[in-house]
Design a protein around this motif. Structure first.
Motif, PDB file in Angstrom:
ATOM      1  N   PRO A 109       0.829  -1.211   0.000  1.00  7.83           N
ATOM      2  CA  PRO A 109       0.000   0.000   0.000  1.00  7.83           C
ATOM      3  C   PRO A 109       0.860   1.256   0.000  1.00  7.83           C
ATOM      4  O   PRO A 109       2.025   1.242   0.402  1.00  7.83           O
ATOM      5  CB  PRO A 109      -0.800  -0.124   1.298  1.00  7.83           C
ATOM      6  N   ALA A 110       0.283   2.354  -0.453  1.00  6.67           N
ATOM      7  CA  ALA A 110       0.974   3.639  -0.437  1.00  6.67           C
ATOM      8  C   ALA A 110       1.022   4.183   0.988  1.00  6.67           C
ATOM      9  O   ALA A 110       0.260   3.762   1.863  1.00  6.67           O
ATOM     10  CB  ALA A 110       0.261   4.621  -1.357  1.00  6.67           C
ATOM     11  N   ARG A 111       1.930   5.120   1.211  1.00  6.26           N
ATOM     12  CA  ARG A 111       1.999   5.789   2.509  1.00  6.26           C
ATOM     13  C   ARG A 111       0.865   6.816   2.634  1.00  6.26           C
ATOM     14  O   ARG A 111       0.383   7.330   1.632  1.00  6.26           O
ATOM     15  CB  ARG A 111       3.341   6.506   2.656  1.00  6.26           C
ATOM     16  N   PRO A 112       0.438   7.144   3.835  1.00  5.92           N
ATOM     17  CA  PRO A 112      -0.559   8.207   4.011  1.00  5.92           C
ATOM     18  C   PRO A 112      -0.062   9.521   3.431  1.00  5.92           C
ATOM     19  O   PRO A 112       1.147   9.810   3.432  1.00  5.92           O
ATOM     20  CB  PRO A 112      -0.734   8.282   5.534  1.00  5.92           C
ATOM     21  N   PHE A 113      -0.976  10.314   2.942  1.00  2.00           N
ATOM     22  CA  PHE A 113      -0.656  11.591   2.294  1.00  2.00           C
ATOM     23  C   PHE A 113      -1.396  12.710   3.010  1.00  2.00           C
ATOM     24  O   PHE A 113      -2.562  12.563   3.379  1.00  2.00           O
ATOM     25  CB  PHE A 113      -1.091  11.543   0.827  1.00  2.00           C
ATOM     26  N   LEU A 114      -0.711  13.825   3.190  1.00  2.00           N
ATOM     27  CA  LEU A 114      -1.328  14.999   3.793  1.00  2.00           C
ATOM     28  C   LEU A 114      -1.286  16.144   2.788  1.00  2.00           C
ATOM     29  O   LEU A 114      -0.218  16.504   2.283  1.00  2.00           O
ATOM     30  CB  LEU A 114      -0.602  15.404   5.080  1.00  2.00           C
ATOM     31  N   GLY A 115      -2.456  16.696   2.476  1.00  2.00           N
ATOM     32  CA  GLY A 115      -2.553  17.799   1.538  1.00  2.00           C
ATOM     33  C   GLY A 115      -2.154  19.115   2.172  1.00  2.00           C
ATOM     34  O   GLY A 115      -1.632  19.144   3.295  1.00  2.00           O
ATOM     35  N   PRO A 116      -2.398  20.223   1.453  1.00  2.00           N
ATOM     36  CA  PRO A 116      -2.100  21.537   2.027  1.00  2.00           C
ATOM     37  C   PRO A 116      -2.774  21.695   3.386  1.00  2.00           C
ATOM     38  O   PRO A 116      -3.892  21.211   3.606  1.00  2.00           O
ATOM     39  CB  PRO A 116      -2.685  22.515   0.993  1.00  2.00           C
ATOM     40  N   GLU A 117      -2.083  22.389   4.294  1.00  2.00           N
ATOM     41  CA  GLU A 117      -2.556  22.441   5.670  1.00  2.00           C
ATOM     42  C   GLU A 117      -3.860  23.221   5.831  1.00  2.00           C
ATOM     43  O   GLU A 117      -4.741  22.824   6.586  1.00  2.00           O
ATOM     44  CB  GLU A 117      -1.468  23.058   6.562  1.00  2.00           C
TER      45      GLU A 117
ATOM     46  N   GLY B 205      -6.332  27.011   4.337  1.00  2.63           N
ATOM     47  CA  GLY B 205      -6.493  28.142   3.445  1.00  2.63           C
ATOM     48  C   GLY B 205      -6.993  27.778   2.062  1.00  2.63           C
ATOM     49  O   GLY B 205      -7.569  26.706   1.840  1.00  2.63           O
ATOM     50  N   ASP B 206      -6.772  28.705   1.118  1.00  3.83           N
ATOM     51  CA  ASP B 206      -7.303  28.560  -0.231  1.00  3.83           C
ATOM     52  C   ASP B 206      -6.743  27.335  -0.947  1.00  3.83           C
ATOM     53  O   ASP B 206      -7.458  26.660  -1.689  1.00  3.83           O
ATOM     54  CB  ASP B 206      -7.012  29.819  -1.047  1.00  3.83           C
ATOM     55  N   SER B 207      -5.457  27.040  -0.756  1.00  6.61           N
ATOM     56  CA  SER B 207      -4.873  25.885  -1.437  1.00  6.61           C
ATOM     57  C   SER B 207      -5.537  24.589  -1.002  1.00  6.61           C
ATOM     58  O   SER B 207      -5.780  23.699  -1.814  1.00  6.61           O
ATOM     59  CB  SER B 207      -3.362  25.812  -1.180  1.00  6.61           C
ATOM     60  N   LEU B 208      -5.830  24.467   0.273  1.00  2.00           N
ATOM     61  CA  LEU B 208      -6.520  23.264   0.755  1.00  2.00           C
ATOM     62  C   LEU B 208      -7.911  23.175   0.144  1.00  2.00           C
ATOM     63  O   LEU B 208      -8.329  22.108  -0.319  1.00  2.00           O
ATOM     64  CB  LEU B 208      -6.610  23.278   2.276  1.00  2.00           C
ATOM     65  N   ALA B 209      -8.637  24.280   0.123  1.00  2.00           N
ATOM     66  CA  ALA B 209      -9.984  24.270  -0.451  1.00  2.00           C
ATOM     67  C   ALA B 209      -9.953  23.914  -1.927  1.00  2.00           C
ATOM     68  O   ALA B 209     -10.808  23.155  -2.412  1.00  2.00           O
ATOM     69  CB  ALA B 209     -10.641  25.634  -0.248  1.00  2.00           C
ATOM     70  N   ARG B 210      -8.963  24.426  -2.661  1.00  2.00           N
ATOM     71  CA  ARG B 210      -8.872  24.105  -4.092  1.00  2.00           C
ATOM     72  C   ARG B 210      -8.506  22.641  -4.294  1.00  2.00           C
ATOM     73  O   ARG B 210      -9.032  21.979  -5.203  1.00  2.00           O
ATOM     74  CB  ARG B 210      -7.866  25.039  -4.772  1.00  2.00           C
ATOM     75  N   ALA B 211      -7.596  22.125  -3.465  1.00  2.00           N
ATOM     76  CA  ALA B 211      -7.204  20.719  -3.582  1.00  2.00           C
ATOM     77  C   ALA B 211      -8.405  19.809  -3.309  1.00  2.00           C
ATOM     78  O   ALA B 211      -8.630  18.820  -4.019  1.00  2.00           O
ATOM     79  CB  ALA B 211      -6.074  20.401  -2.616  1.00  2.00           C
ATOM     80  N   VAL B 212      -9.184  20.122  -2.283  1.00  3.12           N
ATOM     81  CA  VAL B 212     -10.348  19.300  -1.943  1.00  3.12           C
ATOM     82  C   VAL B 212     -11.339  19.285  -3.098  1.00  3.12           C
ATOM     83  O   VAL B 212     -11.857  18.219  -3.493  1.00  3.12           O
ATOM     84  CB  VAL B 212     -11.016  19.823  -0.653  1.00  3.12           C
TER      85      VAL B 212
END
Length: 429
Positions: free
Chosen positions: A97-105, A107-114
């Motif tokens: 399996p892949a390792r766990p991944f954490l997106g942008p912490e 703000g706007d970058s997190l909202a866009r990534a989601v």
């Protein structure tokens, strides 16, 4: 010994070489062997220059990652494709399996990534949580792999500017305009996206970077390792070193770009902080305009002249951003180098020159974008304007059709019921 008078005299003994000359020759021979040997031991070898970055590469890593080409398919019917795919064996190699991944912490970058991730899982897997989790894992695997873009939105919308060959079909086949999911389905997809960007791992697909439905056959299906199936989707990883866990350690970007195509679905993709709203991320219009103005006497209609190089894939986002919150809106653009019409009604030749048309009518639940396929290549004929309608007489073209035009009776677009229905494309990256 007696000799006759006629016998030749015996030869005299040969003279010996001087002792000193023999010693000199022996010394020269010894030096011919000893000096090169001494030089070999005394002179340091010149080191070979390493390839750029070789010292920093893990053992066994090739020089460059594999190249990702635009997606193309074998010409097979769905039934033949299913049979063809069934003959490709699953890999028997380990599938960690892949390792766990954490997106942008935050703000706007997190909202866009989601929202980029939510759009990907929803339009690729439909309203199916298991399939959505599998798609989300592939997106994350690609972000970590040096063959792909470094951000969630960059991976999902890679190649979206091309009329064909995007990596995720929904980004370039008109699906974002052709179909809208319910608010409840969108909310469920966002939950899957948030979980994937917060460390959730979908183990069955391992380090898969490719997938497709079993009724199509991409050109690469026989060159990658087929590792698992989730529903009707088959998942693949790179063969060799580039499909192993050490290849998925690239540092990713925490700055997620604005995707204009998602402006109608995601507030996070409507504008950058401090920028003009609605058109963030879109090319400027001629004259450096940020947004076109509606017609003075028809405030729900836009007539826009664009350059030939304005990207066809950006037109729906430009139209939606221009229309804003209007319940009814008509956006038309021309790109043939000639001036756009200066008002309504339109003549037959002006309609024939039209390059793009967007119509929204919320009262009827209708939204449609059409391209003039003499100007723009489109992957689906259902996205093309029906040019044969231009053979109708002018009086017919100018007939009163308020359900298409709005408060004025002028005809601005072909009848929606005469447009070829779009055929849903098989989801795949």
């Amino acid at each position: 010994m007696l000799m006759s008078a006629s016998s030749p005299p015996p030869p005299e003994p040969a003279a010996r070489p001087p002792r000193t000359l023999g010693m000199v020759l022996a010394g020269c021979a010894l030096a011919a062997v000893a000096v090169p040997a001494a030089l070999v031991t005394m002179v340091k070898p010149v080191p070979q220059k390493a390839a750029p970055g070789a010292a920093n590469r893990p053992a066994g890593q090739p020089d460059a990652p594999p190249k990702v080409e635009p997606l193309t398919y074998r010409a097979l019917s769905p039934n033949d494709a299913v049979a063809f795919n069934a003959k490709i064996p699953f890999s028997t190699a380990p599938n960690p399996p892949a390792r766990p991944f954490l997106g942008p912490e935050q703000g706007d970058s997190l909202a866009r990534a989601v929202d980029c991730m939510a759009a990907a899982v929803l339009y690729e897997a439909g309203d199916d949580t298991v399939g959505q989790r599998a798609v989300a894992q592939v997106v994350i695997n690609r972000v970590r792999h040096p063959a792909f873009p470094k951000s969630i939105c960059g991976v999902v919308f890679e190649g979206a500017e091309r009329p064909t060959g995007c990596q995720f079909t929904f980004t370039c086949d008109g699906a974002l305009l052709r179909h809208r999911f319910s608010d409840a389905a969108w909310a469920r997809a966002r939950l899957v996206a948030v979980a994937a960007l917060s460390g959730a791992v979908f183990k069955p697909v391992g380090h898969a970077t490719h997938y497709h439905t079993n009724w199509v056959v991409p050109y690469w299906s026989g060159t990658l390792d087929k590792i698992t199936a989730v529903g009707t989707h088959l998942f693949f990883r790179w063969s060799g070193w580039w499909g192993t866990p050490p290849a998925f350690t690239r540092q990713v970007s925490r700055d997620e770009p604005v995707i204009a195509q998602l402006a109608a679905l995601s507030p996070a993709h409507q504008a950058l902080p401090g920028s003009d709203p609605a058109l963030a991320g879109l090319p400027l219009l001629p004259g450096n305009q940020r947004t076109p103005a509606p017609l003075a006497d028809h405030p729900d209609n836009f007539i826009v002249s664009l350059g030939k190089d304005y990207p066809a894939e950006a037109l729906p986002a430009l139209a939606m951003a221009s229309c804003g919150e209007r319940a009814y809106c008509k956006f038309m653009s021309w790109a043939d180098g000639k001036p756009a019409p200066d008002g309504l009604p339109l003549t037959t030749s002006e309609i024939g020159r039209m390059a793009f048309s967007y119509l929204r009518d919320k009262s009827r639940g209708f939204e449609k974008a059409l391209w003039n396929c003499q100007f723009y290549q489109r992957p689906d004929p259902g996205q093309c304007m029906k040019l044969q309608l231009l053979a109708e007489p002018v009086t017919g073209l100018m007939a009163k059709r308020p359900e298409l035009i709005g408060p004025k009776p002028e005809l601005l677009a072909p009848k929606p019921e005469l447009v070829q229905p779009a055929t849903p494309a098989a989801p795949h990256p």
